[in-house]
Design a protein around this motif. Structure first.
Motif, PDB file in Angstrom:
ATOM      1  N   LEU A  64      75.379  26.335  60.329  1.00  0.00           N
ATOM      2  CA  LEU A  64      74.651  27.252  59.455  1.00  0.00           C
ATOM      3  C   LEU A  64      73.878  26.409  58.450  1.00  0.00           C
ATOM      4  N   LEU A  65      72.559  26.425  58.574  1.00  0.00           N
ATOM      5  CA  LEU A  65      71.703  25.658  57.673  1.00  0.00           C
ATOM      6  C   LEU A  65      71.581  26.352  56.322  1.00  0.00           C
ATOM      7  N   THR A  66      71.122  25.627  55.317  1.00  0.00           N
ATOM      8  CA  THR A  66      70.951  26.216  53.984  1.00  0.00           C
ATOM      9  C   THR A  66      69.887  27.300  53.978  1.00  0.00           C
ATOM     10  N   THR A  67      69.027  27.338  54.998  1.00  0.00           N
ATOM     11  CA  THR A  67      68.003  28.368  55.124  1.00  0.00           C
ATOM     12  C   THR A  67      68.570  29.678  55.652  1.00  0.00           C
ATOM     13  N   GLY A  68      69.845  29.642  56.088  1.00  0.00           N
ATOM     14  CA  GLY A  68      70.466  30.817  56.687  1.00  0.00           C
ATOM     15  C   GLY A  68      70.321  30.861  58.192  1.00  0.00           C
ATOM     16  N   GLU A  69      69.625  29.885  58.750  1.00  0.00           N
ATOM     17  CA  GLU A  69      69.433  29.820  60.198  1.00  0.00           C
ATOM     18  C   GLU A  69      70.666  29.203  60.841  1.00  0.00           C
ATOM     19  N   LEU A  70      71.076  29.754  61.964  1.00  0.00           N
ATOM     20  CA  LEU A  70      72.223  29.266  62.720  1.00  0.00           C
ATOM     21  C   LEU A  70      71.689  28.544  63.946  1.00  0.00           C
ATOM     22  N   VAL A  71      71.978  27.231  64.060  1.00  0.00           N
ATOM     23  CA  VAL A  71      71.421  26.429  65.148  1.00  0.00           C
ATOM     24  C   VAL A  71      72.541  25.665  65.844  1.00  0.00           C
ATOM     25  N   SER A  72      72.240  25.149  67.010  1.00  0.00           N
ATOM     26  CA  SER A  72      73.209  24.321  67.721  1.00  0.00           C
ATOM     27  C   SER A  72      73.446  23.042  66.929  1.00  0.00           C
ATOM     28  N   GLU A  73      74.556  22.399  67.194  1.00  0.00           N
ATOM     29  CA  GLU A  73      74.852  21.137  66.528  1.00  0.00           C
ATOM     30  C   GLU A  73      73.785  20.095  66.863  1.00  0.00           C
ATOM     31  N   THR A  74      73.311  20.090  68.098  1.00  0.00           N
ATOM     32  CA  THR A  74      72.260  19.157  68.515  1.00  0.00           C
ATOM     33  C   THR A  74      71.008  19.350  67.687  1.00  0.00           C
ATOM     34  N   ASP A  75      70.599  20.599  67.503  1.00  0.00           N
ATOM     35  CA  ASP A  75      69.409  20.901  66.723  1.00  0.00           C
ATOM     36  C   ASP A  75      69.600  20.477  65.266  1.00  0.00           C
ATOM     37  N   ALA A  76      70.780  20.690  64.721  1.00  0.00           N
ATOM     38  CA  ALA A  76      71.048  20.314  63.329  1.00  0.00           C
ATOM     39  C   ALA A  76      70.983  18.797  63.154  1.00  0.00           C
ATOM     40  N   ILE A  77      71.437  18.054  64.142  1.00  0.00           N
ATOM     41  CA  ILE A  77      71.447  16.589  64.046  1.00  0.00           C
ATOM     42  C   ILE A  77      70.073  15.991  64.319  1.00  0.00           C
ATOM     43  N   PHE A  78      69.432  16.423  65.418  1.00  0.00           N
ATOM     44  CA  PHE A  78      68.188  15.802  65.850  1.00  0.00           C
ATOM     45  C   PHE A  78      66.936  16.560  65.428  1.00  0.00           C
ATOM     46  N   GLY A  79      67.096  17.784  64.945  1.00  0.00           N
ATOM     47  CA  GLY A  79      65.938  18.562  64.507  1.00  0.00           C
ATOM     48  C   GLY A  79      65.230  19.290  65.630  1.00  0.00           C
ATOM     49  N   HIS A  80      65.766  19.227  66.827  1.00  0.00           N
ATOM     50  CA  HIS A  80      65.190  19.937  67.973  1.00  0.00           C
ATOM     51  C   HIS A  80      66.252  20.058  69.052  1.00  0.00           C
ATOM     52  N   GLU A  81      65.996  20.962  69.966  1.00  0.00           N
ATOM     53  CA  GLU A  81      66.920  21.175  71.076  1.00  0.00           C
ATOM     54  C   GLU A  81      66.714  20.099  72.134  1.00  0.00           C
ATOM     55  N   ILE A  82      67.768  19.830  72.876  1.00  0.00           N
ATOM     56  CA  ILE A  82      67.704  18.878  73.980  1.00  0.00           C
ATOM     57  C   ILE A  82      68.188  19.586  75.236  1.00  0.00           C
ATOM     58  N   HIS A  83      67.479  19.408  76.336  1.00  0.00           N
ATOM     59  CA  HIS A  83      67.848  20.006  77.632  1.00  0.00           C
ATOM     60  C   HIS A  83      67.905  21.528  77.579  1.00  0.00           C
ATOM     61  N   GLY A  84      67.029  22.161  76.800  1.00  0.00           N
ATOM     62  CA  GLY A  84      66.917  23.608  76.808  1.00  0.00           C
ATOM     63  C   GLY A  84      68.068  24.349  76.157  1.00  0.00           C
ATOM     64  N   ARG A  85      68.803  23.711  75.284  1.00  0.00           N
ATOM     65  CA  ARG A  85      69.898  24.408  74.602  1.00  0.00           C
ATOM     66  C   ARG A  85      69.330  25.488  73.708  1.00  0.00           C
ATOM     67  N   ARG A  86      70.133  26.529  73.476  1.00  0.00           N
ATOM     68  CA  ARG A  86      69.665  27.701  72.752  1.00  0.00           C
ATOM     69  C   ARG A  86      69.731  27.519  71.237  1.00  0.00           C
ATOM     70  N   LYS A  87      68.978  28.353  70.567  1.00  0.00           N
ATOM     71  CA  LYS A  87      68.935  28.391  69.118  1.00  0.00           C
ATOM     72  C   LYS A  87      69.272  29.816  68.685  1.00  0.00           C
ATOM     73  N   TRP A  88      70.135  29.979  67.684  1.00  0.00           N
ATOM     74  CA  TRP A  88      70.532  31.286  67.219  1.00  0.00           C
ATOM     75  C   TRP A  88      69.982  31.533  65.823  1.00  0.00           C
ATOM     76  N   VAL A  89      69.694  32.771  65.520  1.00  0.00           N
ATOM     77  CA  VAL A  89      69.251  33.163  64.183  1.00  0.00           C
ATOM     78  C   VAL A  89      70.096  34.333  63.752  1.00  0.00           C
ATOM     79  N   ILE A  90      70.574  34.289  62.502  1.00  0.00           N
ATOM     80  CA  ILE A  90      71.346  35.430  61.986  1.00  0.00           C
ATOM     81  C   ILE A  90      70.584  36.092  60.869  1.00  0.00           C
TER      82      ILE A  90
END
Length: 70
Positions: free
Chosen positions: A44-70
C-alpha cells in the motif's frame, strides 16, 4: 504465487483464503487443489494505491504482473 512455476505447480487452481496486513504490506493467502499453500505480497503506497511488491520495488511490473487499485 509467483513461485508456483518454480515448484512445478503452475496452472493449479487456487482458492483465496484471506489477507493479512502488516504495516504497508498485505499478504494474500491461497490454497491450491492439492492442498499446498501460496501467498503473494502487495504494498500500500502513500498515495493509497495498492501495487505488487515488484512494482513497489522497481516502479513497474515485470512479466505482466497485475496492479491493484483500492
Amino acid at each position: 504465487m509467483e513461485n508456483m512455476a518454480g515448484h512445478e505447480a503452475e496452472g493449479r487452481p487456487v482458492e483465496y483464503i484471506g489477507s493479512r496486513a502488516v504495516g504497508h504490506r498485505i499478504y494474500d493467502f491461497y490454497r491450491d487443489d492439492t492442498g499446498d499453500y501460496w501467498y503473494q505480497v502487495r504494498i500500500l503506497l502513500t498515495t493509497g494505491e495498492l501495487v505488487s511488491e515488484t512494482d513497489a520495488i522497481f516502479g513497474h511490473e515485470i512479466h505482466g504482473r497485475r496492479k491493484w487499485v483500492i
